[in-house]
Design an enzyme around this catalytic site. Structure first.
Site, PDB file in Angstrom:
ATOM      1  N   THR A  25     -18.489  44.447  35.003  1.00  0.00           N
ATOM      2  CA  THR A  25     -17.986  45.759  35.396  1.00  0.00           C
ATOM      3  C   THR A  25     -18.000  46.742  34.231  1.00  0.00           C
ATOM      4  O   THR A  25     -18.299  46.389  33.096  1.00  0.00           O
ATOM      5  CB  THR A  25     -16.562  45.633  35.950  1.00  0.00           C
ATOM      6  OG1 THR A  25     -15.743  44.888  35.032  1.00  0.00           O
ATOM      7  CG2 THR A  25     -16.569  44.896  37.285  1.00  0.00           C
ATOM      8  N   ASP A  26     -17.651  48.004  34.538  1.00  0.00           N
ATOM      9  CA  ASP A  26     -17.678  49.087  33.546  1.00  0.00           C
ATOM     10  C   ASP A  26     -16.299  49.370  32.968  1.00  0.00           C
ATOM     11  O   ASP A  26     -16.029  50.475  32.503  1.00  0.00           O
ATOM     12  CB  ASP A  26     -18.224  50.364  34.193  1.00  0.00           C
ATOM     13  CG  ASP A  26     -19.569  50.134  34.841  1.00  0.00           C
ATOM     14  OD1 ASP A  26     -20.434  49.535  34.195  1.00  0.00           O
ATOM     15  OD2 ASP A  26     -19.751  50.543  35.998  1.00  0.00           O
ATOM     16  N   SER A  39     -11.871  52.057  30.219  1.00  0.00           N
ATOM     17  CA  SER A  39     -12.956  52.547  31.059  1.00  0.00           C
ATOM     18  C   SER A  39     -14.150  52.797  30.152  1.00  0.00           C
ATOM     19  O   SER A  39     -14.090  53.631  29.251  1.00  0.00           O
ATOM     20  CB  SER A  39     -12.560  53.837  31.798  1.00  0.00           C
ATOM     21  OG  SER A  39     -13.676  54.390  32.458  1.00  0.00           O
ATOM     22  N   ARG A  40     -15.239  52.045  30.384  1.00  0.00           N
ATOM     23  CA  ARG A  40     -16.411  52.186  29.507  1.00  0.00           C
ATOM     24  C   ARG A  40     -17.180  53.454  29.799  1.00  0.00           C
ATOM     25  O   ARG A  40     -18.067  53.820  29.033  1.00  0.00           O
ATOM     26  CB  ARG A  40     -17.306  50.954  29.644  1.00  0.00           C
ATOM     27  CG  ARG A  40     -16.611  49.679  29.174  1.00  0.00           C
ATOM     28  CD  ARG A  40     -17.555  48.492  29.124  1.00  0.00           C
ATOM     29  NE  ARG A  40     -16.816  47.291  28.735  1.00  0.00           N
ATOM     30  CZ  ARG A  40     -16.333  46.405  29.585  1.00  0.00           C
ATOM     31  NH1 ARG A  40     -16.515  46.589  30.874  1.00  0.00           N
ATOM     32  NH2 ARG A  40     -15.680  45.355  29.164  1.00  0.00           N
ATOM     33  N   VAL A  41     -16.885  54.114  30.911  1.00  0.00           N
ATOM     34  CA  VAL A  41     -17.466  55.432  31.176  1.00  0.00           C
ATOM     35  C   VAL A  41     -16.656  56.499  30.458  1.00  0.00           C
ATOM     36  O   VAL A  41     -17.187  57.452  29.900  1.00  0.00           O
ATOM     37  CB  VAL A  41     -17.534  55.702  32.690  1.00  0.00           C
ATOM     38  CG1 VAL A  41     -18.028  57.109  32.970  1.00  0.00           C
ATOM     39  CG2 VAL A  41     -18.444  54.683  33.369  1.00  0.00           C
TER      40      VAL A  41
END
Length: 509
Positions: free
Chosen positions: A344-345, A370-372
């Protein structure tokens, strides 16, 4: 010479037509493979006599029981059964269907409660779909994807401010049982009530009472009219639990390909992994770590890889996934949680310690990411939160030392008092998502330190006053805050002034 009677002529024509039809009819022989059941176990069967069957092909058993060809051995086929298998016995006939497992899709599913086969469970009549899609589909190629840049408002302050989620992102929700994982995902669905985002809630192996509560909450908050609920209960066949998330994803992808934005919740993939482990062990697949088969990672990877933001050439639709995983004794390093964290991101971790202290939602900010990140956050949020996450992390570190009775200087005491107000303001009631202007007003008041002089026991009333004042914000300013335009200093000043006036009416300093 006698003329032919009308009856005789009609008979002649009739017999001529029958003769022509008989001569034109050329009977053909069509081979049909019919096998038989060799053995039946819990949720699986071994079948022989179908040499032409392919992997994932749908097979038909007596009483309209369906199964999926799963193991293609040399002398038999291992079949995953999709329904009640108690009336199935060795020797029963099995027929090929020549197709893979598919489900109905279309607008007729919106607002309905169905099982993974597309059969209605809400007593509102048959499902009228506009077509069918296979449950297993290839993920969108990389070149057909667009960056995740449009935020998905979850209505939860701590998530929207510190762990933002974008449309097309895959954000894992994990934590021990009874820590509020489903509630957090349900709030995200309710937050889309005035938006253009369709929702799919997939319950995998859940108790009937828990699913009924979710459906009732969706109906009470007028969110069921734009939600598809896919349900498998814990006492149903493991094969249905296995196909449930794939079927729900195909239902969602139909709308994504039309350019719509869709949010899908998998609740939860722990039960899905256990169902797959049960099927694999019964089919004699070799076990690996924690007895899971070695391809459990690939199983979840190919499921979640279907969530994406399509490019403008493909319609610009998006599928945002919120998979849920249950941990045991806060062990996020177990096999399935670590698999999903890497797929997941980002992840939102719910701490049982915070839950026991009454900090709800019990999001552990230090373990959530949150990698975004800010790319999927509105500029107004980025300006408001600023160093909020850092200040909150410093507070948690200092608070642990303060418990030992250490004498603190004024600056350290101020950091702790400010952090306590951050934690209090990030709390909120369940099933009560908060609109964007109200969140921003509270966050701006926190950033400006307006709550620092408010006693902790009076903070809920102070926050409610700020939110009530933000509800009357001018329409043009609300539109600007919700847009992707750069944050304006005047908008931030207006929110802080509004919060300051609301607190002054309460008699706050």
């Amino acid at each position: 010479m006698t003329s032919e009677s009308p009856l005789s002529g009609a008979l002649t024509r009739a017999f001529d037509a029958l003769g022509a039809a008989r001569r034109a009819d050329a009977p053909t022989l069509a081979p049909r493979e019919v096998g038989h059941v060799v053995t039946v176990s819990t949720g699986v069967a071994k079948v022989s006599g179908l040499p032409g069957a392919g992997f994932d092909e749908l097979l038909r058993f007596p009483n309209d029981l369906m199964g999926i060809a799963f193991n293609l051995d040399e002398d038999a086929i291992g079949v995953v059964l999709l329904g009640s298998f108690w009336d199935l016995h060795a020797g029963d006939p099995v027929q090929r269907t020549g197709r893979v497992m598919d489900v109905p899709v279309g607008a007729g599913l919106i607002g309905r409660v169905v099982d993974p086969l597309g059969r209605p469970l809400d007593g509102r009549g048959p499902i009228v779909g506009s077509g069918r899609l296979p449950i297993e589909r290839e993920a969108t190629p990389i070149m057909d994807r667009a960056p995740v840049s449009v935020p998905l408002q979850t209505g939860t302050k701590v998530v929207d401010a510190l762990v933002p989620v974008g449309r097309g992102q895959r954000e894992l929700i994990l934590g021990d049982r009874q820590t509020g994982k489903t509630t957090l995902a349900l709030d995200a669905i309710l937050a889309q009530r005035d938006d253009d985002v369709l929702c799919v809630y997939c319950a995998i192996g859940q108790r009937a009472a828990a699913v009924a509560r979710v459906v009732a909450a969706l109906r009470d908050h007028d969110a069921l009219r734009r939600t598809i609920v896919v349900v498998t209960e814990g006492n149903e066949a493991p094969g249905l639990q296995y196909i449930a998330p794939f079927a729900a994803t195909s239902m969602a992808e139909h709308f994504v390909e039309q350019g719509r934005d869709v949010l899908i919740v998998y609740d939860d993939l722990t039960h899905h992994a256990r169902a797959y482990r049960e099927l694999s062990l019964l089919l004699r697949r070799p076990p690996g770590r924690e007895a899971f088969p070695g391809d459990i990672f690939y199983l979840h990877a190919r499921l979640l890889e279907r969530s994406t933001h399509l490019s403008a050439a493909r319609g610009g639709g998006s599928l945002t996934a919120l998979p849920i995983i249950e941990t045991e004794a806060q062990d996020i390093a177990a096999y399935v949680p670590t698999n999903l964290i890497s797929i997941t991101d980002g992840q939102i971790y719910l701490s049982p310690t915070l839950f026991a202290l009454g900090v709800l939602p019990a999001v552990d900010v230090g373990r959530s990411v949150s990698r975004v990140g800010g790319a999927a956050q509105r500029p107004a949020y980025r300006a408001a939160v600023g160093d909020l996450k850092l200040a909150y992390a410093q507070f948690e570190e200092l608070e642990s030392f303060a418990r030992f009775g250490t004498r603190l200087d004024a600056r350290t005491q101020g950091i702790i008092e400010h952090g306590r107000r951050i934690r209090a303001c990030l709390q909120q009631m369940e099933l009560a998502p908060i609109d964007l202007p109200e969140q921003l007003a509270v966050l701006e008041a926190l950033a400006a330190g307006l709550f620092d002089a408010v006693p902790l026991d009076a903070l809920p009333a102070a926050e409610a006053a700020v939110r009530a004042a933000a509800a009357g914000l001018a329409p043009h300013r609300r539109a600007r805050l919700a847009s992707a335009a750069p944050s304006r200093a005047e908008d931030r000043a207006a929110l802080q002034t509004l919060a300051r006036e609301a607190l002054a009416k309460l008699g706050a300093p």
